[in-house]
Design a protein around this motif. Structure first.
Motif, PDB file in Angstrom:
ATOM      1  N   TYR A  66       0.785  -1.166  -0.062  1.00 60.83           N
ATOM      2  CA  TYR A  66       0.003  -0.058   0.169  1.00 60.83           C
ATOM      3  C   TYR A  66       1.050   1.431  -0.046  1.00 60.83           C
ATOM      4  CZ  TYR A  66      -3.083   3.660   1.850  1.00 60.83           C
ATOM      5  OH  TYR A  66      -3.885   4.695   1.900  1.00 60.83           O
ATOM      6  N   LYS A  67       2.008   1.153   0.798  1.00 61.80           N
ATOM      7  CA  LYS A  67       2.697   2.485   0.668  1.00 61.80           C
ATOM      8  C   LYS A  67       3.720   2.487  -0.292  1.00 61.80           C
ATOM      9  CE  LYS A  67       3.655   3.190   5.642  1.00 61.80           C
ATOM     10  NZ  LYS A  67       4.830   3.086   6.933  1.00 61.80           N
ATOM     11  N   ALA A  68       3.930   1.650  -1.053  1.00 57.49           N
ATOM     12  CA  ALA A  68       4.795   1.609  -2.267  1.00 57.49           C
ATOM     13  C   ALA A  68       3.837   2.409  -3.306  1.00 57.49           C
ATOM     14  CB  ALA A  68       5.386   0.376  -2.551  1.00 57.49           C
ATOM     15  N   ARG A  69       2.466   1.755  -3.430  1.00 57.51           N
ATOM     16  CA  ARG A  69       1.629   2.185  -4.395  1.00 57.51           C
ATOM     17  C   ARG A  69       1.138   3.731  -4.153  1.00 57.51           C
ATOM     18  NH1 ARG A  69      -2.172  -1.802  -3.048  1.00 57.51           N
ATOM     19  NH2 ARG A  69      -3.756   0.041  -3.106  1.00 57.51           N
ATOM     20  N   LYS A  70       0.978   4.098  -2.812  1.00 59.12           N
ATOM     21  CA  LYS A  70       0.782   5.557  -2.376  1.00 59.12           C
ATOM     22  C   LYS A  70       2.000   6.402  -2.908  1.00 59.12           C
ATOM     23  CE  LYS A  70      -1.570   7.901   0.861  1.00 59.12           C
ATOM     24  NZ  LYS A  70      -2.295   7.947   2.305  1.00 59.12           N
ATOM     25  N   ARG A  71       3.216   6.030  -2.774  1.00 55.44           N
ATOM     26  CA  ARG A  71       4.552   6.767  -3.138  1.00 55.44           C
ATOM     27  C   ARG A  71       4.559   6.778  -4.502  1.00 55.44           C
ATOM     28  NH1 ARG A  71       7.902   4.245   1.627  1.00 55.44           N
ATOM     29  NH2 ARG A  71       7.134   5.453   3.211  1.00 55.44           N
ATOM     30  N   LEU A  72       4.256   5.621  -5.370  1.00 57.18           N
ATOM     31  CA  LEU A  72       4.387   5.668  -6.776  1.00 57.18           C
ATOM     32  C   LEU A  72       3.503   6.491  -7.430  1.00 57.18           C
ATOM     33  CD1 LEU A  72       5.960   4.414  -9.194  1.00 57.18           C
ATOM     34  CD2 LEU A  72       4.595   2.446  -8.957  1.00 57.18           C
ATOM     35  N   SER A  73       2.170   6.439  -6.758  1.00 56.46           N
ATOM     36  CA  SER A  73       1.092   7.236  -7.361  1.00 56.46           C
ATOM     37  C   SER A  73       1.419   8.800  -7.470  1.00 56.46           C
ATOM     38  CB  SER A  73      -0.210   6.998  -7.089  1.00 56.46           C
ATOM     39  OG  SER A  73      -0.343   7.389  -5.472  1.00 56.46           O
ATOM     40  N   LEU A  74       1.896   9.141  -6.225  1.00 56.02           N
ATOM     41  CA  LEU A  74       2.282  10.600  -6.145  1.00 56.02           C
ATOM     42  C   LEU A  74       3.275  10.977  -7.005  1.00 56.02           C
ATOM     43  CD1 LEU A  74       1.842  12.916  -4.581  1.00 56.02           C
ATOM     44  CD2 LEU A  74       3.432  12.287  -2.875  1.00 56.02           C
ATOM     45  N   LEU A  75       4.620  10.116  -7.334  1.00 51.18           N
ATOM     46  CA  LEU A  75       5.496  10.279  -8.016  1.00 51.18           C
ATOM     47  C   LEU A  75       4.762  10.493  -9.406  1.00 51.18           C
ATOM     48  CD1 LEU A  75       8.567  10.695  -8.708  1.00 51.18           C
ATOM     49  CD2 LEU A  75       8.424   8.178  -9.051  1.00 51.18           C
ATOM     50  N   ILE A  76       3.864   9.446 -10.039  1.00 55.49           N
ATOM     51  CA  ILE A  76       3.536   9.659 -11.267  1.00 55.49           C
ATOM     52  C   ILE A  76       2.532  10.954 -11.451  1.00 55.49           C
ATOM     53  CG2 ILE A  76       1.589   8.577 -12.743  1.00 55.49           C
ATOM     54  CD1 ILE A  76       2.566   6.144 -11.505  1.00 55.49           C
ATOM     55  N   LEU A  77       1.729  11.483 -10.544  1.00 51.38           N
ATOM     56  CA  LEU A  77       0.756  12.557 -10.439  1.00 51.38           C
ATOM     57  C   LEU A  77       1.710  13.880 -10.711  1.00 51.38           C
ATOM     58  CD1 LEU A  77      -1.949  11.793  -8.383  1.00 51.38           C
ATOM     59  CD2 LEU A  77      -2.057  11.911 -10.706  1.00 51.38           C
ATOM     60  N   VAL A  78       3.073  13.925  -9.941  1.00 52.06           N
ATOM     61  CA  VAL A  78       3.653  15.128  -9.581  1.00 52.06           C
ATOM     62  C   VAL A  78       4.754  15.173 -10.709  1.00 52.06           C
ATOM     63  CG1 VAL A  78       5.500  16.231  -8.185  1.00 52.06           C
ATOM     64  CG2 VAL A  78       3.272  15.186  -7.054  1.00 52.06           C
ATOM     65  N   ASP A 128      -3.497  -2.802   5.974  1.00 50.68           N
ATOM     66  CA  ASP A 128      -2.845  -3.511   6.731  1.00 50.68           C
ATOM     67  C   ASP A 128      -2.513  -2.927   8.009  1.00 50.68           C
ATOM     68  OD1 ASP A 128      -2.415  -5.577   4.946  1.00 50.68           O
ATOM     69  OD2 ASP A 128      -0.819  -4.431   3.960  1.00 50.68           O
ATOM     70  N   GLU A 129      -3.105  -1.577   8.315  1.00 51.94           N
ATOM     71  CA  GLU A 129      -2.883  -0.633   9.440  1.00 51.94           C
ATOM     72  C   GLU A 129      -3.790  -1.233  10.468  1.00 51.94           C
ATOM     73  OE1 GLU A 129      -1.372   2.233  11.593  1.00 51.94           O
ATOM     74  OE2 GLU A 129      -0.368   1.615   9.755  1.00 51.94           O
ATOM     75  N   ASP A 130      -3.488  -0.914  11.848  1.00 52.06           N
ATOM     76  CA  ASP A 130      -4.263  -1.235  12.783  1.00 52.06           C
ATOM     77  C   ASP A 130      -5.437  -0.166  12.883  1.00 52.06           C
ATOM     78  OD1 ASP A 130      -5.629  -2.165  15.168  1.00 52.06           O
ATOM     79  OD2 ASP A 130      -3.837  -1.563  16.492  1.00 52.06           O
ATOM     80  N   PRO A 131      -6.537  -0.388  13.043  1.00 52.52           N
ATOM     81  CA  PRO A 131      -7.469   0.888  13.000  1.00 52.52           C
ATOM     82  C   PRO A 131      -7.481   1.543  14.257  1.00 52.52           C
ATOM     83  CG  PRO A 131      -8.924  -1.499  12.876  1.00 52.52           C
ATOM     84  CD  PRO A 131      -7.201  -1.739  12.888  1.00 52.52           C
ATOM     85  N   ALA A 132      -7.062   0.881  15.308  1.00 56.11           N
ATOM     86  CA  ALA A 132      -6.699   1.853  16.738  1.00 56.11           C
ATOM     87  C   ALA A 132      -5.618   2.670  16.574  1.00 56.11           C
ATOM     88  CB  ALA A 132      -6.557   0.778  17.661  1.00 56.11           C
ATOM     89  N   ASN A 133      -4.801   2.618  15.528  1.00 59.89           N
ATOM     90  CA  ASN A 133      -3.649   3.426  15.391  1.00 59.89           C
ATOM     91  C   ASN A 133      -4.097   4.415  13.845  1.00 59.89           C
ATOM     92  OD1 ASN A 133      -1.820   3.316  17.354  1.00 59.89           O
ATOM     93  ND2 ASN A 133      -0.896   1.606  16.126  1.00 59.89           N
ATOM     94  N   TYR A 134      -4.618   5.431  14.080  1.00 60.84           N
ATOM     95  CA  TYR A 134      -4.868   6.196  12.983  1.00 60.84           C
ATOM     96  C   TYR A 134      -3.732   7.365  12.705  1.00 60.84           C
ATOM     97  CZ  TYR A 134      -9.848   4.671  12.791  1.00 60.84           C
ATOM     98  OH  TYR A 134     -10.760   3.812  12.799  1.00 60.84           O
ATOM     99  N   PRO A 135      -3.334   7.592  11.476  1.00 57.21           N
ATOM    100  CA  PRO A 135      -2.208   8.491  11.539  1.00 57.21           C
ATOM    101  C   PRO A 135      -2.712  10.064  11.944  1.00 57.21           C
ATOM    102  CG  PRO A 135      -3.006   7.823   9.269  1.00 57.21           C
ATOM    103  CD  PRO A 135      -3.869   7.280  10.486  1.00 57.21           C
ATOM    104  N   HIS A 136      -3.604  10.272  11.873  1.00 53.89           N
ATOM    105  CA  HIS A 136      -3.810  11.648  12.435  1.00 53.89           C
ATOM    106  C   HIS A 136      -4.288  11.665  13.896  1.00 53.89           C
ATOM    107  CE1 HIS A 136      -7.869   9.577  11.537  1.00 53.89           C
ATOM    108  NE2 HIS A 136      -8.246  10.532  12.518  1.00 53.89           N
ATOM    109  N   ASP A 137      -4.330  10.698  14.388  1.00 53.81           N
ATOM    110  CA  ASP A 137      -4.570  10.412  16.112  1.00 53.81           C
ATOM    111  C   ASP A 137      -3.509   9.702  16.477  1.00 53.81           C
ATOM    112  OD1 ASP A 137      -5.839  10.839  18.295  1.00 53.81           O
ATOM    113  OD2 ASP A 137      -7.263   9.246  17.889  1.00 53.81           O
ATOM    114  N   PRO A 138      -2.408  10.260  16.675  1.00 59.41           N
ATOM    115  CA  PRO A 138      -1.289   9.421  17.128  1.00 59.41           C
ATOM    116  C   PRO A 138      -1.232   9.171  18.947  1.00 59.41           C
ATOM    117  CG  PRO A 138      -0.225  11.849  16.876  1.00 59.41           C
ATOM    118  CD  PRO A 138      -1.910  11.792  16.475  1.00 59.41           C
ATOM    119  N   ALA A 139      -2.090   9.866  19.541  1.00 58.63           N
ATOM    120  CA  ALA A 139      -2.324   9.498  21.155  1.00 58.63           C
ATOM    121  C   ALA A 139      -3.483   8.350  21.146  1.00 58.63           C
ATOM    122  CB  ALA A 139      -2.741  10.837  21.773  1.00 58.63           C
ATOM    123  N   GLY A 140      -4.133   8.221  20.193  1.00 58.46           N
ATOM    124  CA  GLY A 140      -5.045   7.503  20.161  1.00 58.46           C
ATOM    125  C   GLY A 140      -6.584   7.659  21.054  1.00 58.46           C
ATOM    126  N   LYS A 141      -6.682   9.024  20.868  1.00 58.34           N
ATOM    127  CA  LYS A 141      -7.528   9.558  21.586  1.00 58.34           C
ATOM    128  C   LYS A 141      -8.863   9.377  21.062  1.00 58.34           C
ATOM    129  CE  LYS A 141      -9.349  14.024  23.686  1.00 58.34           C
ATOM    130  NZ  LYS A 141      -8.982  15.384  23.586  1.00 58.34           N
TER     131      LYS A 141
END
Length: 92
Positions: free
Chosen positions: A5-17, A70-83
């Motif tokens: 997923y991370k590789a596809r996300k980075r590759l898609s950004l490179l393709i678009l930019v 593949d990410e754990d739903p309890a660890n959202y990237p916008h919510d590092p404290a898990g609040k």
């Protein structure tokens, strides 16, 4: 081998930019080599070229806007404290 997923996300950004502006410049240059066609034909050419670039790259872009599977739903990237993470033991 499937891309992560991370590789596809980075590759898609490179393709678009990088890739898409290069493709646009090449498409305009290629069309400018010929005598200027009627407006409707030129518009049709640019619309066709606009869809043509995505066909070989469709698999890269599929699912990139979704959450990481593949990410754990309890660890959202916008919510590092898990609040605000969803927890099974909380009652609504």
């Amino acid at each position: 081998m499937a891309l992560s997923y991370k590789a596809r996300k980075r590759l898609s950004l490179l393709i678009l930019v990088v890739g898409l502006p290069v493709y646009i410049i090449l498409a305009v240059f290629t069309v400018s080599l010929f005598d200027r066609p009627p407006f409707w034909l030129e518009l049709l050419i640019y619309v066709a070229l606009g869809f043509l670039w995505i066909m070989p790259l469709k698999k890269v872009f599929i699912g990139v806007g979704q959450a990481d599977p593949d990410e754990d739903p309890a660890n959202y990237p916008h919510d590092p404290a898990g609040k605000y993470a969803l927890k099974d033991d909380e009652k609504q």
